[in-house]
Design a protein around this motif. Structure first.
Motif, PDB file in Angstrom:
ATOM      1  N   ASP A  51       0.544  -1.420  -0.001  1.00  0.00           N
ATOM      2  CA  ASP A  51       0.097   0.171   0.170  1.00  0.00           C
ATOM      3  C   ASP A  51       0.741   1.594  -0.012  1.00  0.00           C
ATOM      4  O   ASP A  51       0.343   2.053  -0.545  1.00  0.00           O
ATOM      5  CB  ASP A  51      -1.256   0.422   0.857  1.00  0.00           C
ATOM      6  N   THR A  52       2.184   1.479   0.725  1.00  0.00           N
ATOM      7  CA  THR A  52       2.789   2.181   0.969  1.00  0.00           C
ATOM      8  C   THR A  52       3.310   2.811  -0.443  1.00  0.00           C
ATOM      9  O   THR A  52       3.499   4.069  -1.151  1.00  0.00           O
ATOM     10  CB  THR A  52       3.804   2.160   1.750  1.00  0.00           C
ATOM     11  N   HIS A  54       2.424   1.926  -3.668  1.00  0.00           N
ATOM     12  CA  HIS A  54       1.051   2.179  -4.184  1.00  0.00           C
ATOM     13  C   HIS A  54       1.007   3.956  -4.315  1.00  0.00           C
ATOM     14  O   HIS A  54       0.419   4.564  -5.132  1.00  0.00           O
ATOM     15  CB  HIS A  54      -0.325   1.753  -4.637  1.00  0.00           C
ATOM     16  N   SER A  55       0.466   4.182  -3.089  1.00  0.00           N
ATOM     17  CA  SER A  55       0.348   5.578  -2.563  1.00  0.00           C
ATOM     18  C   SER A  55       1.452   6.942  -2.873  1.00  0.00           C
ATOM     19  O   SER A  55       1.366   7.993  -2.775  1.00  0.00           O
ATOM     20  CB  SER A  55       0.099   5.528  -1.013  1.00  0.00           C
TER      21      SER A  55
END
Length: 61
Positions: A51-52, A54-55
């Motif tokens: 997720d990191t 992607h963000s």
């Protein structure tokens, strides 16, 4: 050479050595964390890293 010039040279050399050691240590710790997160079998750790990425806009697939 005066004693103050010698002491300044010794301090500069010591400071450079310390900075190099810190930079290399930080790099190794960072690589270890990336390796751990990327190849972790713990789903929560892997998903947090995923997720990191992607963000931050890094493709990972």
């Amino acid at each position: 050479m005066s004693s103050s010039a010698l002491s300044q040279s010794a301090v500069a050399s010591s400071s450079l050595t310390k900075r190099l050691v810190l930079a290399i240590s930080a790099g190794l710790i960072g690589l270890s964390l990336v390796y751990f997160a990327g190849f972790s079998h713990l789903e929560a750790v892997h998903n947090a890293a995923h997720d990191t990425r992607h963000s931050a806009g890094f493709p990972c697939h």
